[in-house]
Design a protein around this motif. Structure first.
Motif, PDB file in Angstrom:
ATOM      1  N   TYR A   1      26.028 -42.568  39.744  1.00 60.62           N
ATOM      2  CA  TYR A   1      27.060 -42.875  38.759  1.00 60.62           C
ATOM      3  C   TYR A   1      26.493 -42.691  37.360  1.00 60.62           C
ATOM      4  O   TYR A   1      25.507 -43.342  36.989  1.00 60.62           O
ATOM      5  N   ILE A   2      27.100 -41.790  36.622  1.00 61.82           N
ATOM      6  CA  ILE A   2      26.701 -41.526  35.240  1.00 61.82           C
ATOM      7  C   ILE A   2      27.752 -42.217  34.377  1.00 61.82           C
ATOM      8  O   ILE A   2      28.793 -41.645  34.053  1.00 61.82           O
TER       9      ILE A   2
ATOM     10  N   ARG B   1      34.174 -51.475  32.606  1.00 60.03           N
ATOM     11  CA  ARG B   1      33.344 -52.174  33.590  1.00 60.03           C
ATOM     12  C   ARG B   1      34.094 -52.416  34.896  1.00 60.03           C
ATOM     13  O   ARG B   1      33.554 -52.197  35.981  1.00 60.03           O
ATOM     14  N   GLY B   2      35.333 -52.886  34.792  1.00 56.41           N
ATOM     15  CA  GLY B   2      36.118 -53.122  35.995  1.00 56.41           C
ATOM     16  C   GLY B   2      36.404 -51.832  36.744  1.00 56.41           C
ATOM     17  O   GLY B   2      36.369 -51.789  37.984  1.00 56.41           O
ATOM     18  N   THR B   3      36.674 -50.762  35.994  1.00 59.04           N
ATOM     19  CA  THR B   3      36.954 -49.476  36.618  1.00 59.04           C
ATOM     20  C   THR B   3      35.730 -48.942  37.352  1.00 59.04           C
ATOM     21  O   THR B   3      35.835 -48.419  38.463  1.00 59.04           O
ATOM     22  N   LEU B   4      34.551 -49.064  36.728  1.00 60.56           N
ATOM     23  CA  LEU B   4      33.332 -48.606  37.384  1.00 60.56           C
ATOM     24  C   LEU B   4      33.134 -49.346  38.701  1.00 60.56           C
ATOM     25  O   LEU B   4      32.764 -48.729  39.720  1.00 60.56           O
ATOM     26  N   ALA B   5      33.382 -50.640  38.711  1.00 56.15           N
ATOM     27  CA  ALA B   5      33.226 -51.414  39.949  1.00 56.15           C
ATOM     28  C   ALA B   5      34.175 -50.908  41.030  1.00 56.15           C
ATOM     29  O   ALA B   5      33.793 -50.773  42.202  1.00 56.15           O
ATOM     30  N   ARG B   6      35.415 -50.597  40.653  1.00 56.33           N
ATOM     31  CA  ARG B   6      36.388 -50.116  41.639  1.00 56.33           C
ATOM     32  C   ARG B   6      36.049 -48.707  42.123  1.00 56.33           C
ATOM     33  O   ARG B   6      36.226 -48.388  43.307  1.00 56.33           O
ATOM     34  N   ILE B   7      35.550 -47.864  41.221  1.00 54.79           N
ATOM     35  CA  ILE B   7      35.147 -46.514  41.634  1.00 54.79           C
ATOM     36  C   ILE B   7      33.961 -46.589  42.589  1.00 54.79           C
ATOM     37  O   ILE B   7      33.896 -45.869  43.590  1.00 54.79           O
ATOM     38  N   LYS B   8      33.013 -47.485  42.309  1.00 52.11           N
ATOM     39  CA  LYS B   8      31.880 -47.657  43.221  1.00 52.11           C
ATOM     40  C   LYS B   8      32.355 -48.107  44.605  1.00 52.11           C
ATOM     41  O   LYS B   8      31.871 -47.615  45.628  1.00 52.11           O
ATOM     42  N   GLU B   9      33.302 -49.015  44.619  1.00 53.48           N
ATOM     43  CA  GLU B   9      33.808 -49.517  45.891  1.00 53.48           C
ATOM     44  C   GLU B   9      34.441 -48.398  46.709  1.00 53.48           C
ATOM     45  O   GLU B   9      34.322 -48.359  47.936  1.00 53.48           O
ATOM     46  N   ALA B  10      35.074 -47.450  46.020  1.00 52.78           N
ATOM     47  CA  ALA B  10      35.794 -46.378  46.710  1.00 52.78           C
ATOM     48  C   ALA B  10      34.916 -45.183  47.052  1.00 52.78           C
ATOM     49  O   ALA B  10      35.285 -44.374  47.921  1.00 52.78           O
ATOM     50  N   THR B  11      33.746 -45.049  46.417  1.00 48.48           N
ATOM     51  CA  THR B  11      32.974 -43.811  46.569  1.00 48.48           C
ATOM     52  C   THR B  11      31.502 -44.011  46.906  1.00 48.48           C
ATOM     53  O   THR B  11      30.751 -43.038  46.987  1.00 48.48           O
TER      54      THR B  11
ATOM     55  N   HIS C   1      29.878 -44.390  49.448  1.00 46.20           N
ATOM     56  CA  HIS C   1      29.389 -43.770  50.688  1.00 46.20           C
ATOM     57  C   HIS C   1      29.062 -42.292  50.509  1.00 46.20           C
ATOM     58  O   HIS C   1      28.547 -41.651  51.425  1.00 46.20           O
ATOM     59  N   LEU C   2      29.312 -41.739  49.323  1.00 43.91           N
ATOM     60  CA  LEU C   2      29.174 -40.290  49.110  1.00 43.91           C
ATOM     61  C   LEU C   2      27.772 -39.957  48.614  1.00 43.91           C
ATOM     62  O   LEU C   2      27.552 -39.678  47.433  1.00 43.91           O
ATOM     63  N   ALA C   3      26.805 -39.986  49.496  1.00 46.80           N
ATOM     64  CA  ALA C   3      25.408 -39.762  49.116  1.00 46.80           C
ATOM     65  C   ALA C   3      25.236 -38.398  48.452  1.00 46.80           C
ATOM     66  O   ALA C   3      25.693 -37.380  48.975  1.00 46.80           O
ATOM     67  N   GLY C   4      24.570 -38.423  47.294  1.00 44.53           N
ATOM     68  CA  GLY C   4      24.262 -37.183  46.596  1.00 44.53           C
ATOM     69  C   GLY C   4      25.325 -36.709  45.632  1.00 44.53           C
ATOM     70  O   GLY C   4      25.079 -35.809  44.823  1.00 44.53           O
ATOM     71  N   VAL C   5      26.530 -37.292  45.690  1.00 39.64           N
ATOM     72  CA  VAL C   5      27.594 -36.904  44.756  1.00 39.64           C
ATOM     73  C   VAL C   5      27.383 -37.632  43.435  1.00 39.64           C
ATOM     74  O   VAL C   5      27.117 -38.835  43.410  1.00 39.64           O
ATOM     75  N   LYS C   6      27.514 -36.902  42.332  1.00 42.43           N
ATOM     76  CA  LYS C   6      27.338 -37.483  40.995  1.00 42.43           C
ATOM     77  C   LYS C   6      28.702 -37.600  40.326  1.00 42.43           C
ATOM     78  O   LYS C   6      29.412 -36.600  40.166  1.00 42.43           O
ATOM     79  N   ILE C   7      29.033 -38.839  39.928  1.00 41.12           N
ATOM     80  CA  ILE C   7      30.340 -39.120  39.330  1.00 41.12           C
ATOM     81  C   ILE C   7      30.145 -39.686  37.928  1.00 41.12           C
ATOM     82  O   ILE C   7      29.465 -40.702  37.748  1.00 41.12           O
ATOM     83  N   GLY C   8      30.744 -39.042  36.934  1.00 38.73           N
ATOM     84  CA  GLY C   8      30.695 -39.530  35.568  1.00 38.73           C
ATOM     85  C   GLY C   8      31.884 -40.424  35.270  1.00 38.73           C
ATOM     86  O   GLY C   8      33.025 -40.065  35.585  1.00 38.73           O
TER      87      GLY C   8
ATOM     88  N   GLU D   1      28.485 -35.553  27.764  1.00 37.33           N
ATOM     89  CA  GLU D   1      27.460 -36.457  28.282  1.00 37.33           C
ATOM     90  C   GLU D   1      27.452 -36.563  29.798  1.00 37.33           C
ATOM     91  O   GLU D   1      26.475 -37.025  30.384  1.00 37.33           O
ATOM     92  N   MET D   2      28.523 -36.132  30.459  1.00 38.04           N
ATOM     93  CA  MET D   2      28.497 -36.128  31.927  1.00 38.04           C
ATOM     94  C   MET D   2      28.254 -34.708  32.431  1.00 38.04           C
ATOM     95  O   MET D   2      28.689 -34.324  33.511  1.00 38.04           O
ATOM     96  N   ALA D   3      27.515 -33.927  31.633  1.00 40.80           N
ATOM     97  CA  ALA D   3      27.264 -32.531  31.974  1.00 40.80           C
ATOM     98  C   ALA D   3      26.616 -32.372  33.336  1.00 40.80           C
ATOM     99  O   ALA D   3      26.767 -31.347  33.995  1.00 40.80           O
ATOM    100  N   ASP D   4      25.903 -33.385  33.781  1.00 42.06           N
ATOM    101  CA  ASP D   4      25.171 -33.310  35.039  1.00 42.06           C
ATOM    102  C   ASP D   4      26.003 -33.779  36.231  1.00 42.06           C
ATOM    103  O   ASP D   4      25.538 -33.759  37.363  1.00 42.06           O
ATOM    104  N   ALA D   5      27.248 -34.215  35.983  1.00 41.27           N
ATOM    105  CA  ALA D   5      28.050 -34.817  37.051  1.00 41.27           C
ATOM    106  C   ALA D   5      28.834 -33.766  37.835  1.00 41.27           C
ATOM    107  O   ALA D   5      29.200 -32.703  37.315  1.00 41.27           O
TER     108      ALA D   5
END
Length: 517
Positions: free
Chosen positions: A426-427, A440-450, A452-459, A470-474
């Motif tokens: 998570y970037i 902050r609340g949105t990040l928590a909900r996105i983490k809950e939903a995603t 399990h996705l090992a190796g995926v980068k989410i900005g 700034e999320m150029a690497d995502a």
């Protein structure tokens, strides 16, 4: 390019000039300063000053505020006036994006102005020279803040999205400062990718040294995320540099209330205090083997799944058969000195110099009883070794914690160093006065939903300023584009614009699932 530090065996702080930021001085012989950034709307004077007070009371005396438009830049006058009355020992910094002219407005009210070279379309440097003149008259310092994801189109066309382009962007502005004989300048080279960030700061330090410059360096990993994950990622990037004496002020960027950043930053600074008095470290026999500016994995024999082209392992993953190979076919190096990164690096480089191609697992014991403290210290000790590709495994001895807890920290350090991706990355930006939704609340909900996705980068970005760049690497981006509106990205490509916030997380998951088919 010459080495960035005078010795691979002895800790020495990089020499820098003194820069005054209000009542705070950094560089020279001054301690490394810690700082943070407000998240309140800069038009809301009361809320902004309240946050400034909380940051100051946590131990941060340098506070940055965003000034995305003229109204915000002008309101810095009110914020500065109230701050000077309530917290006179706090230095204020204006963060300028997109509109370079606003730096001149903000310079009337604050102690330092941060500008991004990527936002200047001024090949002759006249706009920047005018800012220098004003700052000189008022005693205001400047931070030249280069970000990996927001280089100017001119630099990208010439160098691509590279460390070389970041260094060239910074040096172009620093040469103007040198020509104008203005030395009240701080430089930063930030990225969410710790490997890019570390290489960029090292390369800049070497380039400045070659041209007779000694400006202080502001260290930070952008969009590090939250909780222990964000602490580890910041410690890996910042620690790799501070271990070699690079850095005069630091900011730990967490997607949390800004005052939470200060204790983590202080832990990092405190860990390096007194390091110059460490016990002797063995002499590096062939220092030319070590290239701090360009990643290369130390060549080793593959012993089962250890070494060679395998990703680094953790001690908790080793089978009984693999443990039986330790000391014979696999070297375990345990750090015992007060300068663990240099001690372990020297031993590994000397194995390399001697033609010993056995894989190396690095080990250290930690008696801390707080999990976050242990994680930060282990990241500071081991992170740089994996950023540099020198080690093949990590062994954390921490008797106060369960094997699962220890192994989780080890895996997080490997992921933060970009040497092994074992979970979702998570970037996430820390938020500021430009943030357009509940980050902050949105990040928590996105983490809950995603998660399990090992190796995926989410900005996960608060606004378009910290979005596409700034999320150029995502792999995917979730970016605030207006009040209650979200735009989704695949890499740097816009996929859906202005989605209602209530529908955006579901849309993000649908996008990822569709691609993963």
């Amino acid at each position: 390019m010459k080495p960035f530090c005078p010795s691979l065996e002895q800790y020495t702080r990089r020499q820098s000039c003194e820069v005054r930021i209000g009542g705070v001085t950094i560089g020279g012989e001054h301690p490394v300063a810690v700082q943070s950034m407000t998240t309140a709307n800069t038009l809301d004077t009361t809320s902004a000053v309240a946050e400034i007070g909380r940051i100051r009371n946590a131990g941060g005396r340098i506070v940055r505020l965003t000034a995305p438009g003229r109204r915000e830049a002008e309101n810095l006058k009110n914020i500065a006036q109230v701050t000077s009355e309530q917290y006179p020992d706090v230095a204020l910094v204006a963060d300028i994006h997109f509109v370079a002219d606003l730096a001149s407005v903000a310079a009337d009210y604050v102690d330092k102005v941060r500008v991004n070279p990527g936002n200047y379309n001024d090949p002759d440097g006249e706009v920047f020279r005018a800012l220098i003149d004003k700052c000189r008259r008022r005693g205001v310092s400047i931070r030249v803040g280069v970000n990996h994801g927001s280089l100017s189109s001119r630099m990208v066309d010439r160098y691509g999205d590279t460390v070389e382009g970041m260094v060239a962007s910074a040096m172009e502005f620093l040469r103007v400062c040198q020509e104008e004989q203005f030395d009240q300048v701080v430089v930063s080279m930030k990225s969410s990718n710790t490997r890019v960030m570390v290489e960029a700061y090292r390369a800049l330090a070497a380039e400045m040294l070659a041209e007779g410059m000694n400006f202080p360096l502001h260290l930070g990993v952008t969009e590090a995320g939250n909780d222990i994950e964000g602490c580890i990622k910041s410690a890996v990037g910042i620690g790799a540099l501070m271990a070699d004496g690079i850095g005069d002020t630091i900011r730990v960027s967490l997607t949390e209330p800004p005052e939470n950043e200060i204790p983590v930053a202080l832990r990092i600074v405190e860990y390096f205090e007194g390091r110059a008095s460490h016990a002797p470290i063995e002499k590096v026999q062939r220092p030319e083997l070590y290239n701090p500016y360009d990643y290369q994995r130390r060549p080793t024999n593959a012993v089962g799944r250890i070494g060679g082209a395998n990703v680094p392992v953790t001690a908790g993953e080793l089978s009984d058969e693999e443990r039986a190979l330790l000391g014979q076919e696999v070297v375990v190096l345990e750090a015992v000195s007060g300068n663990a990164p240099a001690e372990l690096r020297a031993r590994i480089l000397n194995l390399w110099a001697a033609g010993d191609n056995r894989p190396v697992i690095v080990r250290r014991r930690y008696d801390e009883r707080d999990l976050r403290d242990m994680a930060i210290h282990a990241a500071l000790d081991f992170g740089g070794l994996f950023v540099d590709g020198l080690a093949d495994g990590i062994w954390i001895d921490a008797p106060a914690f369960t094997p699962d807890e220890v192994d989780d920290i080890a895996l997080r350090i490997l992921q933060a160093s970009r040497s092994r991706m074992s979970r979702t990355e998570y970037i996430a930006c820390p938020g500021c006065g430009r943030t357009l939704y509940d980050l902050r609340g949105t990040l928590a909900r996105i983490k809950e939903a995603t998660s399990h996705l090992a190796g995926v980068k989410i900005g996960v970005m608060g606004c378009i300023v910290n979005g596409p760049g700034e999320m150029a690497d995502a792999d995917y981006g979730y970016v605030g584009s207006g009040p209650g509106r979200i735009t989704l990205y695949r890499g740097r490509e816009v996929v859906r614009r202005n989605i209602p916030e209530g529908e955006a997380i579901e849309a993000l998951v649908e996008l990822i699932n569709e691609d993963r088919k």
